[in-house]
Scaffold this motif. Structure first.
Motif, PDB file in Angstrom:
ATOM      1  N   LYS A 169       0.818  -1.211   0.000  1.00  0.00           N
ATOM      2  CA  LYS A 169       0.000   0.000   0.000  1.00  0.00           C
ATOM      3  C   LYS A 169       0.851   1.261   0.000  1.00  0.00           C
ATOM      4  N   TRP A 170       0.326   2.276  -0.659  1.00  0.00           N
ATOM      5  CA  TRP A 170       0.841   3.628  -0.510  1.00  0.00           C
ATOM      6  C   TRP A 170       0.115   4.269   0.656  1.00  0.00           C
ATOM      7  N   ALA A 171       0.856   4.869   1.558  1.00  0.00           N
ATOM      8  CA  ALA A 171       0.253   5.611   2.655  1.00  0.00           C
ATOM      9  C   ALA A 171       0.642   7.076   2.530  1.00  0.00           C
ATOM     10  N   VAL A 172      -0.359   7.938   2.582  1.00  0.00           N
ATOM     11  CA  VAL A 172      -0.137   9.378   2.498  1.00  0.00           C
ATOM     12  C   VAL A 172      -0.533   9.995   3.829  1.00  0.00           C
ATOM     13  N   GLU A 188      -2.561  13.042  13.292  1.00  0.00           N
ATOM     14  CA  GLU A 188      -2.674  13.291  11.859  1.00  0.00           C
ATOM     15  C   GLU A 188      -3.593  12.231  11.271  1.00  0.00           C
ATOM     16  N   ASP A 189      -3.896  12.385  10.005  1.00  0.00           N
ATOM     17  CA  ASP A 189      -4.743  11.409   9.331  1.00  0.00           C
ATOM     18  C   ASP A 189      -3.947  10.772   8.207  1.00  0.00           C
ATOM     19  N   LYS A 190      -4.567   9.785   7.549  1.00  0.00           N
ATOM     20  CA  LYS A 190      -3.808   9.027   6.556  1.00  0.00           C
ATOM     21  C   LYS A 190      -4.776   8.471   5.537  1.00  0.00           C
ATOM     22  N   VAL A 191      -4.414   8.513   4.258  1.00  0.00           N
ATOM     23  CA  VAL A 191      -5.161   7.743   3.259  1.00  0.00           C
ATOM     24  C   VAL A 191      -4.191   6.756   2.614  1.00  0.00           C
ATOM     25  N   CYS A 192      -4.711   5.587   2.267  1.00  0.00           N
ATOM     26  CA  CYS A 192      -3.869   4.542   1.681  1.00  0.00           C
ATOM     27  C   CYS A 192      -4.539   3.980   0.434  1.00  0.00           C
ATOM     28  N   VAL A 193      -3.713   3.517  -0.496  1.00  0.00           N
ATOM     29  CA  VAL A 193      -4.194   2.772  -1.654  1.00  0.00           C
ATOM     30  C   VAL A 193      -3.483   1.429  -1.667  1.00  0.00           C
ATOM     31  N   TRP A 194      -4.276   0.378  -1.695  1.00  0.00           N
ATOM     32  CA  TRP A 194      -3.729  -0.986  -1.702  1.00  0.00           C
ATOM     33  C   TRP A 194      -3.729  -1.525  -3.125  1.00  0.00           C
ATOM     34  N   ASN A 195      -2.617  -2.150  -3.516  1.00  0.00           N
ATOM     35  CA  ASN A 195      -2.585  -2.797  -4.829  1.00  0.00           C
ATOM     36  C   ASN A 195      -2.109  -4.248  -4.711  1.00  0.00           C
ATOM     37  N   LYS A 196      -2.300  -4.994  -5.795  1.00  0.00           N
ATOM     38  CA  LYS A 196      -2.108  -6.457  -5.756  1.00  0.00           C
ATOM     39  C   LYS A 196      -0.664  -6.919  -5.724  1.00  0.00           C
ATOM     40  N   THR A 197       0.205  -6.216  -6.469  1.00  0.00           N
ATOM     41  CA  THR A 197       1.557  -6.735  -6.690  1.00  0.00           C
ATOM     42  C   THR A 197       2.595  -5.710  -6.244  1.00  0.00           C
ATOM     43  N   MET A 242       4.924  10.319   1.659  1.00  0.00           N
ATOM     44  CA  MET A 242       4.298   9.187   0.965  1.00  0.00           C
ATOM     45  C   MET A 242       5.210   7.994   1.101  1.00  0.00           C
ATOM     46  N   ASP A 243       4.602   6.886   1.516  1.00  0.00           N
ATOM     47  CA  ASP A 243       5.420   5.750   1.884  1.00  0.00           C
ATOM     48  C   ASP A 243       4.795   4.477   1.322  1.00  0.00           C
ATOM     49  N   TYR A 244       5.574   3.681   0.574  1.00  0.00           N
ATOM     50  CA  TYR A 244       5.047   2.408   0.072  1.00  0.00           C
ATOM     51  C   TYR A 244       5.566   1.250   0.925  1.00  0.00           C
ATOM     52  N   LYS A 245       4.639   0.384   1.328  1.00  0.00           N
ATOM     53  CA  LYS A 245       5.024  -0.793   2.125  1.00  0.00           C
ATOM     54  C   LYS A 245       4.348  -2.044   1.603  1.00  0.00           C
ATOM     55  N   GLU A 251       2.089   8.702  -8.684  1.00  0.00           N
ATOM     56  CA  GLU A 251       1.901   9.914  -9.486  1.00  0.00           C
ATOM     57  C   GLU A 251       0.437  10.338  -9.520  1.00  0.00           C
ATOM     58  N   THR A 252      -0.458   9.349  -9.644  1.00  0.00           N
ATOM     59  CA  THR A 252      -1.888   9.653  -9.662  1.00  0.00           C
ATOM     60  C   THR A 252      -2.330  10.244  -8.325  1.00  0.00           C
ATOM     61  N   LEU A 253      -1.825   9.674  -7.233  1.00  0.00           N
ATOM     62  CA  LEU A 253      -2.163  10.208  -5.909  1.00  0.00           C
ATOM     63  C   LEU A 253      -1.739  11.661  -5.789  1.00  0.00           C
ATOM     64  N   ARG A 254      -0.517  11.942  -6.212  1.00  0.00           N
ATOM     65  CA  ARG A 254      -0.012  13.328  -6.171  1.00  0.00           C
ATOM     66  C   ARG A 254      -0.931  14.269  -6.923  1.00  0.00           C
ATOM     67  N   ARG A 255      -1.348  13.822  -8.104  1.00  0.00           N
ATOM     68  CA  ARG A 255      -2.184  14.654  -8.961  1.00  0.00           C
ATOM     69  C   ARG A 255      -3.582  14.849  -8.375  1.00  0.00           C
ATOM     70  N   VAL A 256      -4.238  13.747  -7.986  1.00  0.00           N
ATOM     71  CA  VAL A 256      -5.639  13.888  -7.578  1.00  0.00           C
ATOM     72  C   VAL A 256      -5.788  14.466  -6.175  1.00  0.00           C
ATOM     73  N   LEU A 257      -4.801  14.261  -5.312  1.00  0.00           N
ATOM     74  CA  LEU A 257      -4.910  14.807  -3.957  1.00  0.00           C
ATOM     75  C   LEU A 257      -4.328  16.208  -3.867  1.00  0.00           C
ATOM     76  N   GLN A 258      -3.647  16.650  -4.889  1.00  0.00           N
ATOM     77  CA  GLN A 258      -3.006  17.976  -4.913  1.00  0.00           C
ATOM     78  C   GLN A 258      -2.234  18.238  -3.632  1.00  0.00           C
ATOM     79  N   LEU A 259      -1.270  17.370  -3.402  1.00  0.00           N
ATOM     80  CA  LEU A 259      -0.540  17.383  -2.139  1.00  0.00           C
ATOM     81  C   LEU A 259       0.567  18.429  -2.133  1.00  0.00           C
TER      82      LEU A 259
END
Ligand code: M7G
Length: 184
Positions: A82-85, A125-134, A160-163, A146-154
């Motif tokens: 997941k990406w955690a923002v 603080e708060d956090k949003v995450c996106v989970w992916n399969k691989t 941003m941390d991927y785990k 990149e999509t997260l950066r664009r749509v969340l206008q961060l």
């Protein structure tokens, strides 16, 4: 003539129980809220729901494709990550809404890779995450970022941390086996 979404989704709510959270307890804390397959059904559900900022700290909403549980143990998540923002207090409602609209609208453009999204309300603080399969698919994880950066206008200093889930998953399996529960 409803506007069908590409995928159907299920919404869950969880609130961490007081005291020490065990991995096994996690599943028990997941509460089913609802399911939808069209834009209209989504708004009908969403408009009756509390905004994340109205939840007590240690609460999460989990919005996952139908058939995928919001858990590392689910087959669709086992090899995933997941990406955690991390979000400053005050921006969680807007970010969560933008994130789920991007997911429902297939803005990530990574084929079948998206599993779901989570919003976590915490004390500081708060956090949003996106989970992916691989988790090993760096083209996919890069595109999600990149999509997260664009749509969340961060802001540019946003954390941003991927785990990958696998380290925590192994730990959870070993722990539940030693607690006598091998079934996940
Ligand atoms: P978190 O909400 O991802 O972390 O997990 P955070 O509170 O730092 O934001 C908190 C705890 O919930 C973990 O340490 C686990 O005990 C449990 N937990 C979270 N997830 C997502 C899972 C899961 O998928 N499976 C299991 N078994 N436990 C989980």
């Amino acid at each position: 003539n409803e506007n069908r979404l590409q995928y159907g989704y299920t919404l869950w709510y969880s609130r961490r129980s007081v005291g020490k959270q065990s991995d096994r307890r996690y599943a028990e804390n997941l509460k089913f809220i609802g399911r939808f397959g069209s834009v209209e059904q989504f708004w009908a559900l969403y408009s009756h729901l509390a905004r994340p900022s109205e939840l007590t700290p240690s609460s999460d909403f989990h919005l996952f494709k139908n058939g995928i549980k919001p858990m590392w143990e689910d087959l669709a998540n086992r090899q995933g990550g997941k990406w955690a923002v991390t979000l400053r207090k005050g921006s969680v409602d807007r970010c969560w809404e933008n994130l789920i609209l991007a997911m429902l609208g297939e803005q990530f453009m990574v084929g079948e890779e998206i599993c779901g999204a989570v919003v976590s309300v915490r004390f500081q603080e708060d956090k949003v995450c996106v989970w992916n399969k691989t988790s090993s698919d760096t083209a996919t994880t890069g595109r999600i970022k990149e999509t997260l950066r664009r749509v969340l206008q961060l802001p540019s200093d946003t954390l941003m941390d991927y785990k990958p889930h696998n380290e925590r998953l192994k730990h959870a399996i070993i722990k539940s086996q030693s607690e006598g529960a091998v079934k996940l």
